[in-house]
Design a protein around this motif. Structure first.
Motif, PDB file in Angstrom:
ATOM      1  N   VAL A   1      57.310 -55.847 -41.049  1.00 37.20           N
ATOM      2  CA  VAL A   1      56.028 -55.908 -41.765  1.00 37.20           C
ATOM      3  C   VAL A   1      55.384 -57.277 -41.585  1.00 37.20           C
ATOM      4  O   VAL A   1      54.185 -57.398 -41.307  1.00 37.20           O
ATOM      5  CB  VAL A   1      56.225 -55.586 -43.260  1.00 37.20           C
ATOM      6  N   LEU A   2      56.185 -58.325 -41.731  1.00 33.40           N
ATOM      7  CA  LEU A   2      55.653 -59.677 -41.541  1.00 33.40           C
ATOM      8  C   LEU A   2      55.161 -59.870 -40.112  1.00 33.40           C
ATOM      9  O   LEU A   2      54.126 -60.498 -39.870  1.00 33.40           O
ATOM     10  CB  LEU A   2      56.729 -60.702 -41.880  1.00 33.40           C
ATOM     11  N   LYS A   3      55.886 -59.305 -39.158  1.00 36.80           N
ATOM     12  CA  LYS A   3      55.477 -59.425 -37.749  1.00 36.80           C
ATOM     13  C   LYS A   3      54.138 -58.733 -37.518  1.00 36.80           C
ATOM     14  O   LYS A   3      53.260 -59.273 -36.812  1.00 36.80           O
ATOM     15  CB  LYS A   3      56.556 -58.828 -36.860  1.00 36.80           C
ATOM     16  N   LEU A   4      53.949 -57.550 -38.108  1.00 38.44           N
ATOM     17  CA  LEU A   4      52.682 -56.842 -37.943  1.00 38.44           C
ATOM     18  C   LEU A   4      51.520 -57.642 -38.523  1.00 38.44           C
ATOM     19  O   LEU A   4      50.430 -57.681 -37.940  1.00 38.44           O
ATOM     20  CB  LEU A   4      52.755 -55.470 -38.618  1.00 38.44           C
ATOM     21  N   LEU A   5      51.749 -58.261 -39.659  1.00 35.54           N
ATOM     22  CA  LEU A   5      50.702 -59.085 -40.264  1.00 35.54           C
ATOM     23  C   LEU A   5      50.303 -60.230 -39.340  1.00 35.54           C
ATOM     24  O   LEU A   5      49.115 -60.525 -39.158  1.00 35.54           O
ATOM     25  CB  LEU A   5      51.183 -59.635 -41.609  1.00 35.54           C
ATOM     26  N   VAL A   6      51.297 -60.860 -38.726  1.00 37.42           N
ATOM     27  CA  VAL A   6      51.010 -61.981 -37.824  1.00 37.42           C
ATOM     28  C   VAL A   6      50.258 -61.493 -36.592  1.00 37.42           C
ATOM     29  O   VAL A   6      49.255 -62.093 -36.185  1.00 37.42           O
ATOM     30  CB  VAL A   6      52.318 -62.696 -37.416  1.00 37.42           C
ATOM     31  N   PHE A   7      50.692 -60.377 -35.989  1.00 35.35           N
ATOM     32  CA  PHE A   7      49.996 -59.867 -34.809  1.00 35.35           C
ATOM     33  C   PHE A   7      48.575 -59.429 -35.160  1.00 35.35           C
ATOM     34  O   PHE A   7      47.653 -59.582 -34.352  1.00 35.35           O
ATOM     35  CB  PHE A   7      50.762 -58.702 -34.185  1.00 35.35           C
ATOM     36  N   GLY A   8      48.405 -58.868 -36.359  1.00 24.36           N
ATOM     37  CA  GLY A   8      47.059 -58.516 -36.788  1.00 24.36           C
ATOM     38  C   GLY A   8      46.169 -59.739 -36.899  1.00 24.36           C
ATOM     39  O   GLY A   8      45.013 -59.722 -36.451  1.00 24.36           O
ATOM     40  N   LEU A   9      46.694 -60.812 -37.452  1.00 24.07           N
ATOM     41  CA  LEU A   9      45.928 -62.054 -37.568  1.00 24.07           C
ATOM     42  C   LEU A   9      45.629 -62.655 -36.198  1.00 24.07           C
ATOM     43  O   LEU A   9      44.602 -63.314 -36.008  1.00 24.07           O
ATOM     44  CB  LEU A   9      46.696 -63.063 -38.430  1.00 24.07           C
ATOM     45  N   LEU A  10      46.538 -62.423 -35.241  1.00 24.52           N
ATOM     46  CA  LEU A  10      46.329 -62.942 -33.888  1.00 24.52           C
ATOM     47  C   LEU A  10      45.365 -62.080 -33.077  1.00 24.52           C
ATOM     48  O   LEU A  10      45.021 -62.419 -31.949  1.00 24.52           O
ATOM     49  CB  LEU A  10      47.671 -63.049 -33.158  1.00 24.52           C
ATOM     50  N   GLY A  11      44.942 -60.926 -33.646  1.00 23.69           N
ATOM     51  CA  GLY A  11      43.891 -60.142 -33.018  1.00 23.69           C
ATOM     52  C   GLY A  11      44.316 -58.917 -32.244  1.00 23.69           C
ATOM     53  O   GLY A  11      43.487 -58.312 -31.540  1.00 23.69           O
ATOM     54  N   PHE A  12      45.589 -58.480 -32.358  1.00 23.09           N
ATOM     55  CA  PHE A  12      45.980 -57.273 -31.634  1.00 23.09           C
ATOM     56  C   PHE A  12      45.294 -56.056 -32.248  1.00 23.09           C
ATOM     57  O   PHE A  12      45.268 -55.880 -33.460  1.00 23.09           O
ATOM     58  CB  PHE A  12      47.500 -57.081 -31.669  1.00 23.09           C
ATOM     59  N   ALA A  13      44.743 -55.184 -31.381  1.00 25.32           N
ATOM     60  CA  ALA A  13      44.028 -53.981 -31.843  1.00 25.32           C
ATOM     61  C   ALA A  13      45.019 -52.822 -31.980  1.00 25.32           C
ATOM     62  O   ALA A  13      45.422 -52.202 -30.987  1.00 25.32           O
ATOM     63  CB  ALA A  13      42.924 -53.629 -30.866  1.00 25.32           C
ATOM     64  N   PHE A  14      45.414 -52.501 -33.207  1.00 25.31           N
ATOM     65  CA  PHE A  14      46.364 -51.421 -33.445  1.00 25.31           C
ATOM     66  C   PHE A  14      45.720 -50.040 -33.411  1.00 25.31           C
ATOM     67  O   PHE A  14      46.407 -49.044 -33.190  1.00 25.31           O
ATOM     68  CB  PHE A  14      47.044 -51.612 -34.807  1.00 25.31           C
ATOM     69  N   ALA A  15      44.395 -49.955 -33.643  1.00 27.24           N
ATOM     70  CA  ALA A  15      43.733 -48.662 -33.825  1.00 27.24           C
ATOM     71  C   ALA A  15      44.000 -47.660 -32.699  1.00 27.24           C
ATOM     72  O   ALA A  15      44.310 -46.490 -32.980  1.00 27.24           O
ATOM     73  CB  ALA A  15      42.231 -48.869 -34.022  1.00 27.24           C
ATOM     74  N   PRO A  16      43.895 -48.035 -31.420  1.00 21.80           N
ATOM     75  CA  PRO A  16      44.118 -47.027 -30.362  1.00 21.80           C
ATOM     76  C   PRO A  16      45.538 -46.480 -30.317  1.00 21.80           C
ATOM     77  O   PRO A  16      45.781 -45.431 -29.704  1.00 21.80           O
ATOM     78  CB  PRO A  16      43.797 -47.805 -29.077  1.00 21.80           C
ATOM     79  N   TRP A  17      46.464 -47.159 -30.945  1.00 24.66           N
ATOM     80  CA  TRP A  17      47.863 -46.783 -30.876  1.00 24.66           C
ATOM     81  C   TRP A  17      48.344 -46.005 -32.101  1.00 24.66           C
ATOM     82  O   TRP A  17      49.494 -45.558 -32.150  1.00 24.66           O
ATOM     83  CB  TRP A  17      48.738 -48.039 -30.726  1.00 24.66           C
ATOM     84  N   LEU A  18      47.481 -45.824 -33.083  1.00 31.05           N
ATOM     85  CA  LEU A  18      47.926 -45.249 -34.347  1.00 31.05           C
ATOM     86  C   LEU A  18      48.438 -43.818 -34.212  1.00 31.05           C
ATOM     87  O   LEU A  18      49.394 -43.423 -34.883  1.00 31.05           O
ATOM     88  CB  LEU A  18      46.793 -45.306 -35.375  1.00 31.05           C
ATOM     89  N   GLY A  19      47.814 -43.000 -33.346  1.00 31.19           N
ATOM     90  CA  GLY A  19      48.270 -41.626 -33.175  1.00 31.19           C
ATOM     91  C   GLY A  19      49.690 -41.562 -32.637  1.00 31.19           C
ATOM     92  O   GLY A  19      50.548 -40.851 -33.182  1.00 31.19           O
ATOM     93  N   LEU A  20      49.940 -42.305 -31.555  1.00 30.29           N
ATOM     94  CA  LEU A  20      51.282 -42.329 -30.975  1.00 30.29           C
ATOM     95  C   LEU A  20      52.291 -42.905 -31.961  1.00 30.29           C
ATOM     96  O   LEU A  20      53.399 -42.374 -32.113  1.00 30.29           O
ATOM     97  CB  LEU A  20      51.280 -43.159 -29.688  1.00 30.29           C
ATOM     98  N   VAL A  21      51.915 -43.976 -32.648  1.00 23.48           N
ATOM     99  CA  VAL A  21      52.816 -44.584 -33.625  1.00 23.48           C
ATOM    100  C   VAL A  21      53.169 -43.587 -34.724  1.00 23.48           C
ATOM    101  O   VAL A  21      54.335 -43.460 -35.127  1.00 23.48           O
ATOM    102  CB  VAL A  21      52.178 -45.852 -34.231  1.00 23.48           C
ATOM    103  N   ALA A  22      52.176 -42.834 -35.214  1.00 21.83           N
ATOM    104  CA  ALA A  22      52.426 -41.864 -36.279  1.00 21.83           C
ATOM    105  C   ALA A  22      53.399 -40.772 -35.817  1.00 21.83           C
ATOM    106  O   ALA A  22      54.309 -40.380 -36.560  1.00 21.83           O
ATOM    107  CB  ALA A  22      51.106 -41.238 -36.732  1.00 21.83           C
ATOM    108  N   LEU A  23      53.234 -40.287 -34.597  1.00 24.91           N
ATOM    109  CA  LEU A  23      54.134 -39.262 -34.074  1.00 24.91           C
ATOM    110  C   LEU A  23      55.553 -39.797 -33.901  1.00 24.91           C
ATOM    111  O   LEU A  23      56.538 -39.110 -34.196  1.00 24.91           O
ATOM    112  CB  LEU A  23      53.611 -38.730 -32.738  1.00 24.91           C
TER     113      LEU A  23
END
Length: 259
Positions: A187-209
């Motif tokens: 969770v902490l890693k995701l927060l850091v990558f989000g702050l660094l600007g990684f775009a998670f949106a295109p990957w949400l479908g695959l991640v959910a599956l």
């Protein structure tokens, strides 16, 4: 590579349907491994993801999948969690995430892989200290180091697992607490990558599956854990940890020796 039309709305542009299907199946299998032995699945999964995903997406996407996988395992085994141990891990993890976000890209990853592998082999097979009387300090340091290195490798379960294995926990408490500490780290890693600007949106479908299939794998692995004798669990744990350590050492050495 263009994804299959039927799955286009679920998948990122760089991932085809067959590749996604393989990753979803691997998420099930590796989650079952982690639920049965406490760890190992995350490193197996990131090794596979590294073969098919764009380099910039490997660690953050793996972190998102592992967040769901560890959350499912923590939920299934929640009554077995040693919360004081987990919270001391979190104290160190907060520092590790901040330091990792700032410094990870400057570190020699190959040498660190070899170092982690040797560290784990020492903890598993050597004459190592027992931390029952110093849980707070041991788990705080483990949280800092594991989360820091997670920013580089994506999966650093052997660090927390090696220290947890010296605390005298039962197999179910070990697996449950390992799930919670790994969840905190991801969770902490995701927060850091989000702050660094990684775009998670295109990957949400695959991640959910992958999270959904991983939860099913967790249920299978948890049933195996309940039926597994203590000695069988400890033997399996040593085998998994040793395999992960040797894999890290070989990967690091291969990279260092490559022309």
């Amino acid at each position: 590579m263009v994804p299959d039309p039927a799955l286009a709305w679920l998948l990122p542009p760089d991932v085809a349907g067959p590749t996604a299907a393989i990753l979803i199946a691997l998420s099930f299998a590796t989650s079952a491994v982690s639920a049965a032995f406490g760890l190992g699945g995350g490193m197996l999964l990131i090794a596979a993801m590294a073969q098919v995903l764009p380099a910039a997406a490997i660690v953050p996407v793996h972190g998102a999948v592992q967040t769901g996988s560890n959350a499912g395992r923590a939920l299934v085994l929640s009554r077995h969690v040693d919360w004081p141990v987990a919270l001391w891990f979190l104290a160190g993890a907060l520092v590790g995430a901040l330091a990792g976000g700032a410094l990870a890209i400057r570190l020699p990853a190959e040498a660190l892989r070899i170092g982690i592998g040797l560290f784990v082999l020492w903890f598993i097979w050597g004459s190592t200290p027992q931390f029952q009387r110093m849980r707070k300090r041991a788990m705080t340091v483990a949280g800092l180091v594991a989360t820091f290195l997670s920013m580089i490798f994506g999966a650093s379960g052997p660090i927390g697992g090696a220290v947890l294995s010296t605390l005298g926990l039962t197999r179910q408490t070990f697996v449950a607490t390992q799930a919670v500490t790994a969840l905190m780290s991801h969770v902490l890693k995701l927060l850091v990558f989000g702050l660094l600007g990684f775009a998670f949106a295109p990957w949400l479908g695959l991640v959910a599956l992958m999270i959904a299939s991983g939860f099913l794998g967790t249920l299978v692995g948890a049933r195996l854990l309940r039926r597994m004798p203590e000695e069988t669990f400890r033997t399996g744990f040593r085998i998994v940890m040793t395999a992960l350590a040797v894999s890290l050492i070989l990967r690091g050495a291969t990279s260092l020796l490559a022309p």
